[in-house]
Design an enzyme around this catalytic site. Structure first.
Site, PDB file in Angstrom:
ATOM      1  N   LYS A  39     -30.022   9.390 -17.242  1.00 58.92           N
ATOM      2  CA  LYS A  39     -30.595  10.039 -18.420  1.00 58.92           C
ATOM      3  C   LYS A  39     -31.885  10.777 -18.044  1.00 58.92           C
ATOM      4  O   LYS A  39     -32.076  11.935 -18.399  1.00 58.92           O
ATOM      5  CB  LYS A  39     -30.889   8.972 -19.481  1.00 58.92           C
ATOM      6  CG  LYS A  39     -31.359   9.543 -20.777  1.00 58.92           C
ATOM      7  CD  LYS A  39     -31.509   8.461 -21.841  1.00 58.92           C
ATOM      8  CE  LYS A  39     -30.225   7.714 -22.039  1.00 58.92           C
ATOM      9  NZ  LYS A  39     -30.115   6.956 -23.260  1.00 58.92           N
ATOM     10  N   ARG A 109     -35.948   4.352 -24.138  1.00 58.92           N
ATOM     11  CA  ARG A 109     -34.513   4.192 -23.845  1.00 58.92           C
ATOM     12  C   ARG A 109     -34.294   3.784 -22.406  1.00 58.92           C
ATOM     13  O   ARG A 109     -34.998   4.229 -21.513  1.00 58.92           O
ATOM     14  CB  ARG A 109     -33.776   5.511 -24.032  1.00 58.92           C
ATOM     15  CG  ARG A 109     -33.731   6.009 -25.440  1.00 58.92           C
ATOM     16  CD  ARG A 109     -33.272   7.455 -25.410  1.00 58.92           C
ATOM     17  NE  ARG A 109     -33.394   8.068 -26.711  1.00 58.92           N
ATOM     18  CZ  ARG A 109     -32.370   8.263 -27.530  1.00 58.92           C
ATOM     19  NH1 ARG A 109     -31.163   7.929 -27.178  1.00 58.92           N
ATOM     20  NH2 ARG A 109     -32.556   8.817 -28.707  1.00 58.92           N
ATOM     21  N   GLY A 118     -24.207   1.568 -24.087  1.00 57.35           N
ATOM     22  CA  GLY A 118     -24.616   0.518 -25.019  1.00 57.35           C
ATOM     23  C   GLY A 118     -24.917  -0.821 -24.381  1.00 57.35           C
ATOM     24  O   GLY A 118     -25.206  -1.787 -25.081  1.00 57.35           O
ATOM     25  N   MET A 120     -27.372  -1.638 -22.402  1.00 57.28           N
ATOM     26  CA  MET A 120     -28.798  -1.957 -22.358  1.00 57.28           C
ATOM     27  C   MET A 120     -29.455  -1.493 -23.641  1.00 57.28           C
ATOM     28  O   MET A 120     -28.794  -0.982 -24.524  1.00 57.28           O
ATOM     29  CB  MET A 120     -29.419  -1.326 -21.127  1.00 57.28           C
ATOM     30  CG  MET A 120     -28.989  -2.034 -19.860  1.00 57.28           C
ATOM     31  SD  MET A 120     -29.727  -1.299 -18.434  1.00 57.28           S
ATOM     32  CE  MET A 120     -28.978   0.295 -18.439  1.00 57.28           C
ATOM     33  N   ARG A 368     -24.960  14.081 -19.664  1.00 52.40           N
ATOM     34  CA  ARG A 368     -24.522  13.364 -18.465  1.00 52.40           C
ATOM     35  C   ARG A 368     -23.058  13.710 -18.240  1.00 52.40           C
ATOM     36  O   ARG A 368     -22.383  14.174 -19.163  1.00 52.40           O
ATOM     37  CB  ARG A 368     -24.697  11.850 -18.634  1.00 52.40           C
ATOM     38  CG  ARG A 368     -23.958  11.298 -19.823  1.00 52.40           C
ATOM     39  CD  ARG A 368     -24.327   9.852 -20.062  1.00 52.40           C
ATOM     40  NE  ARG A 368     -23.692   9.347 -21.265  1.00 52.40           N
ATOM     41  CZ  ARG A 368     -24.005   8.209 -21.851  1.00 52.40           C
ATOM     42  NH1 ARG A 368     -24.963   7.461 -21.368  1.00 52.40           N
ATOM     43  NH2 ARG A 368     -23.376   7.815 -22.928  1.00 52.40           N
ATOM     44  N   HIS A 484     -18.604   2.986 -29.816  1.00 56.24           N
ATOM     45  CA  HIS A 484     -18.757   2.112 -28.657  1.00 56.24           C
ATOM     46  C   HIS A 484     -17.399   1.706 -28.100  1.00 56.24           C
ATOM     47  O   HIS A 484     -17.127   1.804 -26.905  1.00 56.24           O
ATOM     48  CB  HIS A 484     -19.565   0.874 -29.067  1.00 56.24           C
ATOM     49  CG  HIS A 484     -19.697  -0.136 -27.985  1.00 56.24           C
ATOM     50  ND1 HIS A 484     -18.860  -1.214 -27.884  1.00 56.24           N
ATOM     51  CD2 HIS A 484     -20.533  -0.201 -26.933  1.00 56.24           C
ATOM     52  CE1 HIS A 484     -19.204  -1.913 -26.818  1.00 56.24           C
ATOM     53  NE2 HIS A 484     -20.227  -1.331 -26.228  1.00 56.24           N
ATOM     54  N   ARG A 651       5.634  -8.375  10.093  1.00 55.65           N
ATOM     55  CA  ARG A 651       4.930  -9.548  10.607  1.00 55.65           C
ATOM     56  C   ARG A 651       5.913 -10.700  10.743  1.00 55.65           C
ATOM     57  O   ARG A 651       6.606 -11.039   9.774  1.00 55.65           O
ATOM     58  CB  ARG A 651       3.801  -9.935   9.652  1.00 55.65           C
ATOM     59  CG  ARG A 651       3.117 -11.203  10.100  1.00 55.65           C
ATOM     60  CD  ARG A 651       1.927 -11.523   9.250  1.00 55.65           C
ATOM     61  NE  ARG A 651       2.302 -12.080   7.957  1.00 55.65           N
ATOM     62  CZ  ARG A 651       1.431 -12.340   6.990  1.00 55.65           C
ATOM     63  NH1 ARG A 651       0.151 -12.062   7.163  1.00 55.65           N
ATOM     64  NH2 ARG A 651       1.830 -12.864   5.858  1.00 55.65           N
ATOM     65  N   SER A 797      -3.956  -4.924  13.772  1.00 52.54           N
ATOM     66  CA  SER A 797      -4.049  -4.758  12.325  1.00 52.54           C
ATOM     67  C   SER A 797      -4.990  -5.842  11.812  1.00 52.54           C
ATOM     68  O   SER A 797      -4.715  -7.031  11.964  1.00 52.54           O
ATOM     69  CB  SER A 797      -2.669  -4.892  11.693  1.00 52.54           C
ATOM     70  OG  SER A 797      -2.800  -4.833  10.296  1.00 52.54           O
ATOM     71  N   GLY A 799      -6.399  -8.342   9.596  1.00 50.79           N
ATOM     72  CA  GLY A 799      -6.028  -9.120   8.416  1.00 50.79           C
ATOM     73  C   GLY A 799      -7.318  -9.644   7.815  1.00 50.79           C
ATOM     74  O   GLY A 799      -7.764 -10.752   8.098  1.00 50.79           O
ATOM     75  N   THR A 800      -7.913  -8.806   6.970  1.00 51.38           N
ATOM     76  CA  THR A 800      -9.278  -9.124   6.527  1.00 51.38           C
ATOM     77  C   THR A 800      -9.321 -10.227   5.475  1.00 51.38           C
ATOM     78  O   THR A 800     -10.401 -10.728   5.169  1.00 51.38           O
ATOM     79  CB  THR A 800      -9.964  -7.854   5.988  1.00 51.38           C
ATOM     80  OG1 THR A 800      -9.036  -7.177   5.140  1.00 51.38           O
ATOM     81  CG2 THR A 800     -10.373  -6.945   7.131  1.00 51.38           C
ATOM     82  N   ASN A 801      -8.155 -10.614   4.944  1.00 53.76           N
ATOM     83  CA  ASN A 801      -8.175 -11.779   4.043  1.00 53.76           C
ATOM     84  C   ASN A 801      -8.525 -13.013   4.857  1.00 53.76           C
ATOM     85  O   ASN A 801      -9.464 -13.758   4.536  1.00 53.76           O
ATOM     86  CB  ASN A 801      -6.813 -11.998   3.382  1.00 53.76           C
ATOM     87  CG  ASN A 801      -6.360 -10.800   2.583  1.00 53.76           C
ATOM     88  OD1 ASN A 801      -7.177 -10.019   2.122  1.00 53.76           O
ATOM     89  ND2 ASN A 801      -5.055 -10.650   2.423  1.00 53.76           N
ATOM     90  N   ASP A 802      -7.745 -13.223   5.914  1.00 54.08           N
ATOM     91  CA  ASP A 802      -8.025 -14.387   6.749  1.00 54.08           C
ATOM     92  C   ASP A 802      -9.311 -14.210   7.541  1.00 54.08           C
ATOM     93  O   ASP A 802     -10.050 -15.174   7.748  1.00 54.08           O
ATOM     94  CB  ASP A 802      -6.847 -14.653   7.697  1.00 54.08           C
ATOM     95  CG  ASP A 802      -5.829 -15.582   7.054  1.00 54.08           C
ATOM     96  OD1 ASP A 802      -6.250 -16.604   6.489  1.00 54.08           O
ATOM     97  OD2 ASP A 802      -4.626 -15.277   7.094  1.00 54.08           O
ATOM     98  N   CYS A 864      -4.790  -4.492   6.908  1.00 51.79           N
ATOM     99  CA  CYS A 864      -3.730  -4.826   5.957  1.00 51.79           C
ATOM    100  C   CYS A 864      -4.151  -5.925   4.984  1.00 51.79           C
ATOM    101  O   CYS A 864      -3.364  -6.379   4.173  1.00 51.79           O
ATOM    102  CB  CYS A 864      -2.450  -5.216   6.687  1.00 51.79           C
ATOM    103  SG  CYS A 864      -2.633  -6.681   7.692  1.00 51.79           S
ATOM    104  N   TYR A 884      -5.296   3.879  10.078  1.00 49.74           N
ATOM    105  CA  TYR A 884      -4.700   3.816   8.738  1.00 49.74           C
ATOM    106  C   TYR A 884      -5.250   2.617   7.962  1.00 49.74           C
ATOM    107  O   TYR A 884      -5.808   1.694   8.545  1.00 49.74           O
ATOM    108  CB  TYR A 884      -3.165   3.712   8.813  1.00 49.74           C
ATOM    109  CG  TYR A 884      -2.664   2.402   9.390  1.00 49.74           C
ATOM    110  CD1 TYR A 884      -2.475   1.286   8.573  1.00 49.74           C
ATOM    111  CD2 TYR A 884      -2.382   2.268  10.743  1.00 49.74           C
ATOM    112  CE1 TYR A 884      -2.033   0.088   9.101  1.00 49.74           C
ATOM    113  CE2 TYR A 884      -1.934   1.076  11.269  1.00 49.74           C
ATOM    114  CZ  TYR A 884      -1.766  -0.024  10.435  1.00 49.74           C
ATOM    115  OH  TYR A 884      -1.338  -1.216  10.949  1.00 49.74           O
TER     116      TYR A 884
HETATM  117  C1  PEP Z   1      -4.761 -11.191   5.905  1.00 50.33           C
HETATM  118  O1  PEP Z   1      -5.042 -12.313   6.282  1.00 50.33           O
HETATM  119  O2  PEP Z   1      -5.600 -10.304   5.679  1.00 50.33           O
HETATM  120  C2  PEP Z   1      -3.359 -10.850   5.659  1.00 50.33           C
HETATM  121  C3  PEP Z   1      -3.031  -9.617   5.310  1.00 50.33           C
HETATM  122  O3  PEP Z   1      -2.459 -11.847   5.736  1.00 50.33           O
HETATM  123  P1  PEP Z   1      -2.164 -12.865   4.536  1.00 50.33           P
HETATM  124  O4  PEP Z   1      -2.908 -12.380   3.356  1.00 50.33           O
HETATM  125  O5  PEP Z   1      -0.710 -12.839   4.365  1.00 50.33           O
HETATM  126  O6  PEP Z   1      -2.694 -14.113   5.125  1.00 50.33           O
HETATM  127 MG    MG Z   2      -3.455 -13.591   7.090  1.00 48.08          MG
END
Ligand code: PEP
Ligand code: MG
Length: 911
Positions: A39, A109, A118, A120, A368, A484, A651, A797, A799-802, A864, A884
């Site tokens: 603003k 404001r 709305g 804040m 805005r 709103h 996999r 690859s 595996g960013t979850n694990d 992945c 990728y």
């Molecule tokens: C991971 O670990 O990032 C993954 C893609 O494998 P999963 O989620 O199946 O463990």
């Molecule tokens: Mg995994």
């Protein structure tokens, strides 16, 4: 930890806390939005452009951070700078703050760097007390106006600064109750029917209410000012702002600016008005002004939804409704349309503009970039390019990846029978089916039970945000297209119908009734299912069948620009031919993760899988696997075919085997019979396979090491499928991926075995197919020894979850119990399972890539984990040279756009 693309506005150390604007000049400009808020930056820019804005000044977001840093008090240099700011405003306006003869009134404001409608606080008409109100009445010649402003101020101050709460039981505002009582007493319908004397009484009653609640209303305007500034800063951390920030992933370190600005009055008579408008239609993207206004009103009346406003354009006026702005104030309309055109050309984007008309003079209070529905976003981008305002690349840079998501939201199946009970304004497009509830808290409760809710209210207010986030759809009886509910729902891509006047809500009775068009009345109770069509504004009884949404006509064109700008490839995580096909239709260029375990759960094979797991020896296991092989081969034929000629990363089995075993008695008996064992024996063997820490247990490559037959069968199925498709003349590219590798020797062994099976199968088939072997990088050790692992890998690859789980030592299944508390206490900004933790997990990834590539320069790098569909994480992948990203099919368009934006930001040329 750093989890967002942008860093918060870091202190400039200049010591400049206050930026002036007004009278055709300003200290700031549009690029300072992190410091001045959206603003403040817009006001500064407009002022320099010569657009009529009331003069004022902006207290920067740095001060907000300093305020919190000092335990909610102001830095000492602030007061002098604010006093200078007042001198500037007083000089331009020719009135003085607190002067009983000629008082200056101001608004205070909030204004964060992004719009948070709305969420804040705002205080208007500040500077009024008994003395200045008299002065205002004398100078304006209107008692009514002066005391209407005064009562509004006391009400707002009481609510926002002094925290006079709503009445829990009746869910009503105590000030509104007094106002309603006064209207009853005077026998008038509208607020505008109350005269000066009545309003003066009301001011007294409001102050009494405040005193009765043990609070003190300050008479000194300076005390009022500092109270208000503090309240705006405090509102940055109020629960609704926090929920809203969480929803959009905005960090708390951004802070809010405070804008102090001379008041202009839309409530000074019939030649006054106030309104909001968009320079293009926010739902459809149509290139014509769209908005609403009210005669003789102040800004909050329009957005609060308490009076249903009139449209800006004559064509938007319903038959018999009061005149549009175009008809009622043609000259003001002309001037406004010109200002809109100028602002849109200047900012090169659709603008959301607030204006006030004081005695025939137009003032612009805010501009805005307007929030818009996903469909409108594409349409506006295409039009702005065609009109020559933006280049294609610029248009790509301005899109919001997350908003593409709503284009895929379901619609009602065509031709389904509609029992329309009411119609309202089509405020935010989409289709929603759910159970009727009236209180936001009940939405949250239903959601917890996995049920869908439609929130039904007279109107929504910012307190309702949590329920709005969780609701499938929102239906309000009052309020217009810029209320709103409408603004917030559009921003979230949530279906919403507002201004559904036929609705009579009985909160206490937990029901609403509607008078139908045939004159009959129908009552809908809490818990009944209704359907909302946010594209037509229709409310229907019962749950209509839903179908997949379709992309609007502009989608393909915009995605062409996106793909031209993008360097990284985008793949999908898909386990079935149907998912693979869907992913391709969304533009996926391969599969980055095919999780084979999901195939094992198929009804036709789970028994064989269980037999395989519980087999006493290798021959018995091979027998069971022989049953699985043809089915598995068909799976791969289907998936490779659907993706050809793109690569498919398959996999090999990853989860602990125990996950496949039966728990129900009936299933145990079935398995026992097939294995010629007793249920008790089976039960014991199932128990025997249970692990203390399955996530760190016998899973991933460890299964391949101990039970080679499983992976051998899977590799055989993959290569046989590839040979079969090759014979058909299809080009296929399987990539065999070994999960959870932490030691180079593991991969060496598995690569050897995989190659042996593949070669054997190809010899048997008399064919050759191209395939590669790589690994998932999911363990910190794998990153550290990546140079040695890369000796045996064609690709990594991540595996960013694990990897997030193992880097933090944080169970992905249990983190939900305590992570929210970390986020609330600002120990971390974002859930690291959603937004990649760049410092820690990202640091490991960087080590992994650097070391892996030191061994193999052509090592292919992908991601992945779930982060592969998250824009901020995708940006990290771009910066670190990933080949990728891979994400769920529905997120593929989002990832394409986010990847393109990341390329553009990095200034890289697409490959
Ligand atoms: C991971 O670990 O990032 C993954 C893609 O494998 P999963 O989620 O199946 O463990
Ligand atoms: Mg995994």
């Amino acid at each position: 930890m750093t989890t967002t693309a942008e860093e918060p506005g870091v202190a400039t150390k200049s010591g400049k806390f206050v930026y002036l604007f007004g009278d055709g000049r300003s200290d700031g400009h549009h690029d300072l939005r992190n410091l001045l808020g959206g603003k403040g930056a817009g006001l500064a820019e407009m002022s320099s452009l010569g657009i009529p804005v009331p003069p004022g000044f902006t207290i920067t977001t740095e001060v907000c951070n300093a305020y919190y840093g000092l335990g909610r008090s102001y830095p000492p240099q602030l007061e002098a700078q604010v006093r200078d700011g007042f001198a500037h405003v007083e000089r331009i306006v020719g009135a003085r703050f607190g002067d009983p003869e000629n008082p200056l009134l101001i608004s205070v404001r909030s204004g964060a760097r992004v719009s948070m409608p709305g969420m804040m606080d705002t205080i208007l008409n500040l500077g009024l007390n008994d003395a200045t109100a008299e002065g205002l009445a004398r100078r304006s010649g209107s008692d009514r106006f002066a005391y209407d402003s005064y009562r509004r101020f006391v009400q707002m101050y009481g609510d926002v600064v002094l925290g006079i709460a709503r009445d829990e039981e009746t869910d009503t505002d105590p000030f509104e109750q007094l106002l309603a009582a006064k209207k009853r007493e005077r026998g008038v319908e509208d607020d505008t029917g109350l005269d000066g004397a009545a309003l003066r009484e009301l001011v007294g009653e409001f102050k009494q209410l405040i005193a009765d609640r043990g609070k003190e209303f300050p008479d000194d305007p300076w005390d009022q000012l500092w109270g208000a500034v503090g309240a705006v800063f405090d509102s940055w951390e109020n629960p609704r702002a926090v929920v809203y920030r969480d929803q959009y992933g905005y960090p708390s370190t951004w802070g809010t600016a405070v804008n102090v600005q001379a008041m202009v009055f839309g409530n000074l008579g019939e030649d006054c008005a106030t309104g909001v408008l968009f320079t293009r239609h926010p739902s459809t993207g149509d290139a014509s002004l769209f908005g609403e206004f009210l005669v003789n009103a102040q800004g909050e009346d329009v957005v609060a939804g308490t009076r249903t406003p009139q449209p800006i354009l004559a064509v938007d006026r319903a038959p018999g409704a009061p005149p549009s702005l175009e008809e009622a104030m043609p000259q003001v309309y002309e001037e406004l349309a010109l200002a809109c055109d100028r602002l849109e050309r200047h900012f090169r984007d659709m603008q959301d503009i607030e204006f006030t008309v004081q005695q025939g003079k137009l003032w612009i209070l805010q501009t805005r970039n307007g929030k818009r529905a996903g469909r409108a976003m594409l349409r506006i981008a295409v039009d702005l390019v065609d009109e020559g305002h933006l280049s294609e690349r610029e248009a790509v840079g301005r899109l919001d990846p997350e908003q593409l998501d709503e284009l895929l939201h379901p619609v009602f199946e065509e031709g389904s029978e509609r029992d329309v009970i009411a119609r309202g304004l089509a405020a935010s497009p989409g289709a929603a089916v759910g159970k009727v509830v009236f209180r936001p808290i009940d939405v949250v409760e239903l959601r917890k039970r996995g049920e869908d809710a439609i929130l039904v209210r007279d109107e929504t207010s910012p307190e309702d945000i949590e329920g709005m986030v969780d609701a499938r759809g929102i239906l309000t009886a009052r309020g217009g297209m810029t209320s709103h509910a409408a603004v917030v729902a559009r921003g979230m891509g949530k279906c919403c119908i507002t201004g559904c006047a036929a609705l009579q809500i009985d909160y206490a009775g937990r029901q609403f009734s509607v008078r139908r068009e045939d004159g009959s009345t129908i009552t809908v109770n809490e818990g009944d299912t209704i359907s909302l069509d946010g594209t037509t504004g229709e409310v229907m009884l019962g749950g209509l069948p839903l179908a997949d949404g379709e992309f609007p006509p502009e989608f393909d064109r915009v995605m062409e620009w996106v793909d031209a700008a993008r360097r990284m490839k985008v793949r999908a995580n898909a386990d079935t031919p149907e998912d693979a096909e869907r992913a391709r239709s969304f533009g996926a260029e391969g599969i980055g993760l095919c999780r084979t375990e999901h195939m094992f759960f198929g009804a036709d094979r789970i028994l064989a899988v269980r037999q395989m797991i519980l087999a006493e020896d290798a021959p018995a296991r091979r027998d069971a696997l022989a049953k699985i092989l043809p089915m598995q081969r068909e799976d791969f034929v289907g998936i490779l075919r659907a993706m050809a000629p793109y690569p498919v990363t398959i996999r090999l089995l990853d989860p602990p085997l125990h996950e496949f075993l039966p728990h129900e008695q009936e299933e145990i008996e079935e398995l026992a019979e097939s294995l010629r064992a007793t249920p008790a024996q089976i039960q014991r063997r199932v128990e025997g396979l249970r692990e203390q820490n399955p996530m760190l247990g016998h899973r991933g490559v460890r299964l391949g090491v101990t039970s080679p037959e499983i992976y051998e069968t899977q590799v055989r199925a993959i290569i046989e499928a590839a040979c079969q498709l090759g014979e058909e003349g299809l080009e296929v590219a399987p990539e065999i991926m070994i999960p959870l590798v932490g030691m180079p020797e593991e991969l060496r062994l598995l690569r050897e075995r995989t190659t042996a099976v593949a070669e054997q199968v190809m010899t048997e088939c008399g064919a050759r197919v191209g395939y590669t072997i790589g690994t998932m990088i999911e363990l910190p050790r794998a990153c550290i020894v990546a140079d040695q692992i890369a000796v045996h890998a064609d690709f990594f690859s991540f595996g960013t979850n694990d990897l997030t789980q193992t880097a933090f030592g944080l169970s992905r299944d249990d983190a939900g119990r305590f992570l929210p508390s970390y986020i609330e206490q600002h120990l971390i900004e974002r859930d690291p399972f959603v937004v990649l933790d760049r410092e820690g997990v990202g640091g490991l990834i960087q080590i992994g890539i650097e070391r892996g590539k030191a061994t193999r320069r052509d090592l292919k790098i992908g991601i992945c984990g779930e982060h592969g569909g998250n824009p901020a994480s995708i940006e990290f992948c771009e910066q670190n040279g990933f080949d990728y990203v891979s994400c769920s099919p529905y997120r593929v368009p989002i990832a394409r756009l986010a990847a393109a934006q990341a390329t553009l930001r990095e200034g890289l040329r697409p490959a």
